[in-house]
Motif scaffolding. Structure first.
Motif, short mmCIF file in Angstrom:
data_model
loop_
_atom_site.label_atom_id
_atom_site.label_comp_id
_atom_site.label_asym_id
_atom_site.label_seq_id
_atom_site.Cartn_x
_atom_site.Cartn_y
_atom_site.Cartn_z
N LYS A 162 40.10 34.88 29.41
CA LYS A 162 38.96 34.05 29.77
C LYS A 162 37.95 34.07 28.63
N ASP A 163 37.66 32.90 28.07
CA ASP A 163 36.69 32.77 26.97
C ASP A 163 37.01 33.70 25.80
N SER A 215 31.26 39.78 33.46
CA SER A 215 30.37 38.62 33.47
C SER A 215 29.00 38.98 34.05
N ARG A 267 27.05 41.04 31.54
CA ARG A 267 26.48 40.22 30.47
C ARG A 267 25.24 39.46 30.95
N GLU A 268 25.30 38.94 32.18
CA GLU A 268 24.15 38.22 32.74
C GLU A 268 22.94 39.16 32.90
#
Length: 517
Positions: A468-469, A501, A504-505
């Motif tokens: 993913k990414d 994720s 990171r947010e």
């Protein structure tokens, strides 16, 4: 006997191998096991690489008490500042800074002259020395560098405060004889070499990482940089277990020894396999499944007469046991916990509780639970995967004359979710049903399944990697039902992706609130 320091870079160089990334909890767990193994130095990461890397290095530095904790840093003030910020709370901190010294790197990557590289290396070691007295300087691509220029750089950085100089074979290019000569040349031509440890860091591109490392020991190196199971970029690094056991088994030849607790080698190897999902080939030296296996009749006859006929070291010396007590559904917690200890595992009370429950469920399905089954259960409990989604149940309708259909039910904090999907087989259908629930696009990068033991009732171990990414996330699952193991592994990888994720947010929010953006 000369003492050879062991510098383990599993958490930094090892983690850089594709698909081997670890979350914070896993890095701490590996660090504590490396400390138990007895490594002199552990490189906890590259602090400036990301907020996550910084946090991991900082946390490891604060938790590890008996090993030196190092952070890698480019020969730049901002890197060195960040590295020191990460390791400053360690009992024994080290800043490890590096700069390329080969003509090809200086010309094409750095775009600097040798004089500029010499000046930068010297100034940055001096800069790092203002923070701590333990500074290591690595001459990247040393094995392809001009020897006289290397000597000039090493002499200058030692004078500036480096107490370790590292001679890396960055691209795995050198050979044992050539490397021996290079180490000898540097020893004889750097006037202040006696003030620093001579370290080496060998990659395995030509399969010579361990051979080159051992040649360097013979030439006078006092520190070896390596990784567990030889993991690392490209073809990997020199394997810690192979170097250590070569020195241990052939003390008569090398006249050198390490402080490694060799009985912790096998448990450490298994932990790295569980955490990274990077499997070991059966014929891998020291820790492979066949390392102490004998099938040939001639070999078996010799082993029965005297084990030393075909074994130059014992399984027990690396932490394997030959315990013959059989565990089954009537076995108690005490016997199970004792077996875990004999196998080298030290789980928390909660992890033991979970593993014992899984053991009882497995014992109802299998007549005999083997050591390999227990290792697989313990390894699964050691892998810290955040449980954002939890597996509940699945139903499969499949055959060679109908389209496979899967009904999968999983849950998260706000409730349970159930979906049905078809696919090219029951596993594909199960994955598509989970995709419907999660609603995220990603690619299945790798899928591996292997039997833990022999027989129809063997457990299946599944490792899945999702992309993913540009980032790979690994999940693992274990069950006597390979579809269930596959679903668990798939959910595990998704959970790691979602957890990363959310982290990171959170980091981005903290940066904004702190005025950093």
């Amino acid at each position: 006997m000369r003492h050879i320091k062991v510098f383990d870079t599993t958490l930094r160089d090892g983690e850089q191998s594709p698909g081997c990334s670890m979350n914070l909890e896993e890095k701490v767990q590996v660090a504590l096991q490396l400390e138990k193994l007895g490594v002199d130095v552990m490189e906890a990461g590259f602090a400036i690489a990301s907020p996550g890397d910084f946090e991991a290095v900082k946390t490891v530095a604060e938790k590890v008490k008996n090993s030196t904790v190092a952070s890698l840093a480019r020969a730049l003030p901002k890197d060195i500042d960040r590295a020191w910020e990460a390791v400053k709370n360690a009992n024994s901190p080290r800043i490890h800074t590096f700069l390329a010294t080969s003509d090809i790197h200086m010309q094409y990557k750095l775009k600097k002259t040798p004089e500029q590289v010499l000046e930068q290396a010297t100034e940055m070691v001096k800069y790092a020395s203002k923070y701590c007295s333990n500074v290591e300087f690595s001459a990247e691509d040393a094995s392809r560098s001009n020897k006289d220029f290397l000597c000039k750089v090493f002499e200058s950085v030692i004078h500036a405060g480096a107490n370790v100089i590292n001679i890396p074979d960055t691209v795995g290019y050198t050979t044992p004889d050539e490397f021996y000569e290079m180490i000898t040349y540097i020893k004889n031509n750097v006037s202040n070499i006696h003030k620093a440890d001579i370290s080496i860091h060998c990659h395995n591109d030509l399969g010579l990482g361990v051979a080159n490392s051992l040649a360097a020991v013979r030439a006078g190196a006092t520190q070896i940089e390596c990784t567990i199971n030889g993991i690392g970029e490209r073809a990997g690094n020199a394997a810690l277990e192979e170097i250590v056991m070569a020195l241990e088994t052939r003390k008569d030849f090398y006249q050198a020894q390490t402080g490694i607790q060799t009985t912790e080698i096998y448990p450490t190897s298994r932990l790295i396999t569980s955490v990274t999902g990077s499997l070991i080939q059966a014929n891998k030296a020291i820790v492979g499944a066949n390392a102490f296996a004998h099938e040939s009749g001639i070999h078996q006859h010799g082993m029965l007469a005297n084990k030393s006929t075909y074994e130059i070291m014992t399984p027990e010396s690396i932490g394997l046991t030959e315990n013959k007590m059989v565990l089954g559904k009537h076995s108690g917690r005490h016997a199970f916990e004792d077996r875990l200890i004999n196998l080298g595992y030290q789980l928390t009370k909660e992890e033991i509780d979970d593993a014992f429950k899984a053991f009882k469920l497995l014992a109802d399905k299998k007549k005999t639970v083997t050591d390999k089954d227990i290792e697989a259960l313990a390894g699964e409990k050691q892998v810290h995967t955040p449980e954002i989604y939890a597996f509940e149940r699945f139903v499969i309708n499949s055959g060679n004359s109908i389209t496979a259909t899967a009904n999968v039910k999983i849950s998260r904090e706000e409730g349970s979710f159930e979906e049905v999907s078809t696919g090219d087989g029951p596993i594909d259908a199960s994955f598509k049903a989970i995709d419907k629930i999660v609603g995220i696009d990603f690619a299945l990068e790798d899928y591996k399944i292997q039997s833990v033991t022999e027989g129809k009732d063997a457990q299946g171990s599944v490792v899945i990697k999702l992309l993913k990414d540009g980032i790979i996330y690994k999940g693992s699952g274990l069950s006597t039902d390979i579809i269930e193991a596959s679903i668990k592994a798939y959910i595990g990888a998704i959970n790691k992706m979602l957890d990363a994720s959310m982290r990171r947010e959170k980091e981005a929010t903290e940066d904004v609130e702190g005025g950093n953006i």
